[in-house]
Design an enzyme around this catalytic site. Sequence first.
Site, PDB file in Angstrom:
ATOM      1  N   HIS A 116       1.940   4.955   7.741  1.00  0.00           N
ATOM      2  CA  HIS A 116       2.605   4.400   6.569  1.00  0.00           C
ATOM      3  C   HIS A 116       2.295   5.308   5.383  1.00  0.00           C
ATOM      4  CE1 HIS A 116       4.393   1.360   4.065  1.00  0.00           C
ATOM      5  NE2 HIS A 116       3.265   0.943   3.525  1.00  0.00           N
ATOM      6  N   ASP A 137      11.182   1.858   9.893  1.00  0.00           N
ATOM      7  CA  ASP A 137       9.781   1.680   9.511  1.00  0.00           C
ATOM      8  C   ASP A 137       9.536   0.320   8.869  1.00  0.00           C
ATOM      9  OD1 ASP A 137       9.059   4.154  10.420  1.00  0.00           O
ATOM     10  OD2 ASP A 137       8.626   5.020   8.456  1.00  0.00           O
ATOM     11  N   ASP A 138       8.280  -0.063   8.825  1.00  0.00           N
ATOM     12  CA  ASP A 138       7.816  -1.262   8.100  1.00  0.00           C
ATOM     13  C   ASP A 138       8.280  -2.571   8.724  1.00  0.00           C
ATOM     14  OD1 ASP A 138       6.922   0.741   6.410  1.00  0.00           O
ATOM     15  OD2 ASP A 138       8.411   0.388   4.867  1.00  0.00           O
TER      16      ASP A 138
END
Length: 310
Positions: free
Chosen positions: A134, A13-14
């Site tokens: 998110h 993620d991210d």
Amino acid sequence: LRMLQVKLIVTGDDFGYCPRRNQGIVDCFLAGAVSNVSLLVNGSAAADAAKLARRYNIPIGLHANLSEGSPVCEVLKTNSSLLNQDGFFHGKMGFRTALSKGLLNMSEVKQELKAQVELFHELTGHLPPHMDGHQHIHVLPEVRHVFAEVLEEYGIKYTRVPIEPGLHNCDWIPPSLMDFYLGVEEDSFNTVDVFTRHGIRWPDIYIGLSTMGKNMSVSNIWSAIDTAIVEFVSKAPSSAHPTPQSRTVTIELMVHPGYQSIPPVGGCGEGPDDFSQSWERLHELQTLIKPELQSHYKARNIQLCSFKDL
């Protein structure tokens, strides 16, 4: 269980948060430790991340962000219900508070989600094969409906539903964090019908809350996977003649590897947060690339893949 074929999507993620996060995720991908990434299009290094994904052929989806940093939709950058008095998104908990008070305009939520899909398309040259949220904003009340509509409109098939088997037995998670996780779990249960109605799919099993940051270890990942598979198989309708299909189980493991962000570089408009600057990201990276994790996958007939391989 040895007969079971497991397809494991390890999602970093991210992606796009900062150059050091991008580098860490790419290093994990090249080491065979991450098989899929989720891009923050409002991240300060999003364009760079998209280039890296193209260069190394990394399967990439969208990490929809309504809680950290700035919106990507021009009209919403000023005067919008999604912003706090400083002109940024409300934050992980602030977003939830504003939502519960009825302060968020759902048409603005939809506008921003669509703008993020469009920007993703612009950066990568394709629509995201999967799209999640998110800080798990996509399973929140009201938001879940809008999120599902956007996925259906763009024909995005896959998402993430963060219900983690065995979460309740993880006594190493501090109570405050556990409360947040249990809230995410409850929101996720209430989202299943909505996503199903819109024809959206997700892997059979989700793992990633109990293994985040300092809690990640090779044995933690193994036991999370084993617990989840045992629970899944026990719940699955058994038949005398299992079809080849019923022998495959799909799992998404959410991870957050990277090298520590060094301010002021990074973030989504306001600079990097504490988790990004902590040693925990590096700890995840170092754990994920350990050879004994890879050899465990092989021994257990676990095949790493991405959403487009499902």
